[in-house]
Design a protein around this motif. Structure first.
Motif, short mmCIF file in Angstrom:
data_model
loop_
_atom_site.label_atom_id
_atom_site.label_comp_id
_atom_site.label_asym_id
_atom_site.label_seq_id
_atom_site.Cartn_x
_atom_site.Cartn_y
_atom_site.Cartn_z
N ILE A 31 -5.98 -3.48 -1.65
CA ILE A 31 -5.19 -2.12 -2.44
C ILE A 31 -5.65 -1.97 -3.82
O ILE A 31 -5.35 -0.84 -4.37
CB ILE A 31 -3.65 -2.33 -2.75
N PHE A 39 -8.04 0.58 -1.48
CA PHE A 39 -7.41 1.88 -1.92
C PHE A 39 -8.48 3.25 -1.86
O PHE A 39 -7.99 4.24 -1.39
CB PHE A 39 -6.91 1.87 -3.39
N MET A 54 0.85 -1.19 0.07
CA MET A 54 0.12 0.01 -0.02
C MET A 54 0.60 1.41 0.11
O MET A 54 0.59 2.29 -0.55
CB MET A 54 -1.00 0.17 1.05
#
Length: 484
Positions: free
Chosen positions: A147, A152, A112
């Motif tokens: 992610i 995200f 990340m």
């Protein structure tokens, strides 16, 4: 401050890639400084970015749509499947290792930081970022450490637009089902939805829009018809190969065995666009057609495994018969390696098999080496003496007697090999057929006149056509809200 919007799908292959490309071109046409971004991609269709690393070819196409140079930061995590359970991991353009599916789930949270770093890099100097998700946020079993989708979106505070594919059926259920199973904090990230791939009278879905709103409260930002121009764009996923059907009645049949780990198959798109070429994808269980004039062995993410599978399909016997009949063969990258006498992998880069006999149509041998070659290249065809422009993404070094007859000259050095009779050739250069001059010369050698199109310009026109179609059907208030 850069505005952002993220397109996530109710499933895979719902058309997110084309919609992101179309929105990038639409906004670029409006004078907006726009860029694409995809946190995580899984594809063996890779490109070499303008800053010299590997990214998904979809993000390369989207950068073309945005009229900006491509960057490794547009796709910071690229997974390249090498087997049914494991993938090579590319982080910010460079190989970072390999992992099996379960191991990668544990690795995701550590990635990340790179994703957010790249996100900030792409945002710099841009008015708008159009982000593409991967798969579906409804895969809540993968939500921890995510992610690619809601993980995200939540970290970057990016509003989400869901894309539903009505062509596959069940689009209302897929939208409402996604709403139902998402946790409340993820559900709040969704600003609305788009219906994609609609055929027929759009007004027939008016009641569907009311139903979705009743269940979810989400607004509809547009019902997008089946975009005809999208068919003129390079496809991202090999799933598209399963949908292609054979043509017929054309001057030259070109057969392409669909390797189980086929890579960079969009190399073939310019040939598919030629009016006198019947491009036939040969699937598992099928034979290479006896009436093919040319067989192309495409790139592979796992040359040794695909070579073993090539024999299991009996394509090696078909190919030998093709050559005996006077047919021609071109191998690209992994396909070039397969055409030699032997492929050795002393370091076990591709797996447990350390050596395998090649197809024996070129007098060359390949040895896999740990260092990966990744670069954009200017080249020239040594066969037809015409300019080429392409890229290299490969492991391994190929040498042997047939290399004295190179197929191409890349940046001043010989590459590839040609058989003594000139009917079998191979090269590491991807993008061979994109050269209009090369394509014309190749077809002329079969007594065929090329269609005369500029392939790159045709892709650019297709992007403009997709953008125009989207502008006509998407909610103008929503589009205006994306403007700086």
């Amino acid at each position: 401050m850069t505005k952002t919007i993220m397109l996530q799908g109710t499933g895979s292959d719902v058309g997110k890639t084309v919609l992101v490309a179309g929105l990038c071109r639409l906004m670029s046409n409006r004078g907006v400084r726009v860029a694409p971004f995809k946190p995580q991609n899984m594809s063996n269709n890779a490109a070499v970015s303008d800053d010299g690393g590997e990214i998904g070819r979809a993000q390369w196409l989207q950068s073309m749509a945005a009229r900006i140079p491509s960057s490794v930061h547009m796709n910071p995590v690229l997974l390249k499947p090498q087997s049914e359970t494991g993938s090579q991991i590319i982080v910010q353009g460079k190989v970072a290792g390999q992992a099996r599916g379960r191991d990668y789930q544990a690795l995701k949270p550590k990635l990340m930081g790179a994703v957010m770093e790249s996100f900030e890099a792409v945002c710099a100097g841009r008015d708008l970022l159009v982000v593409e998700g991967a798969g579906s946020p409804a895969e809540i079993n993968l939500r921890a450490g995510d992610i690619a989708n809601m993980g995200f979106a939540a970290s970057a505070s990016v509003p989400v637009v869901l894309v539903g594919d009505i062509d596959r059926g069940g689009v209302i259920a897929s939208l409402v089902g996604t709403h139902t199973i998402l946790p409340e904090e993820d559900r709040r990230m969704i600003a609305g939805y788009i219906i994609n791939k609609f055929r027929g009278d759009v007004s027939l879905f008016d009641d569907g829009i009311k139903a979705v709103h009743g269940f979810t409260g989400w607004p509809c930002f547009g019902v997008v018809p089946w975009l005809k121009a999208a068919g003129r764009l390079p496809a991202e996923d090999s799933v598209v190969l399963e949908k292609l059907t054979r043509g017929g009645g054309k001057a030259l049949k070109v057969a392409v065995p669909v390797l189980s780990r086929i890579a960079n198959f969009d190399d073939l798109d310019p040939l598919a666009a030629e009016p006198e070429v019947d491009l036939v994808f040969v699937r598992a269980g099928e034979s290479i057609p006896a009436d093919a004039g040319l067989v192309i062995i495409p790139g592979s993410k796992a040359t040794i495994a695909d070579l073993a599978d090539f024999r299991a399909q009996a394509w090696d016997r078909d190919l030998q018969a093709h050559v005996r009949r006077g047919g021609h063969v071109i191998g690209i990258c992994g396909g070039y390696q397969m055409l030699g006498a032997r492929v050795a992998d002393p370091h076990g880069i591709e797996g447990n098999i350390r050596e395998i006999e090649g197809l024996g149509l070129l007098s060359v041998e390949t040895q896999m080496e740990p260092e990966k070659t990744v670069r954009n290249s200017q080249a020239r065809s040594a066969i037809y003496d015409v300019p080429l422009e392409g890229y290299e993404i490969h492991l391994g070094r190929t040498i042997g007697p047939d290399c004295v007859r190179p197929a191409v000259i890349i940046d001043g050095r010989a590459d590839g090999a040609v058989s003594a009779d000139g009917r079998v050739s191979g090269t590491y250069l991807h993008g061979l057929f994109t050269s209009d001059a090369y394509r014309a010369a190749l077809l002329n050698s079969f007594g065929i006149e090329a269609g005369g199109q500029n392939y790159r310009q045709s892709v650019d026109r297709a992007l403009d056509d997709v953008a125009a179609e989207l502008e006509a059907v998407l909610d103008p208030r929503w589009l205006d809200s994306l403007m700086p």
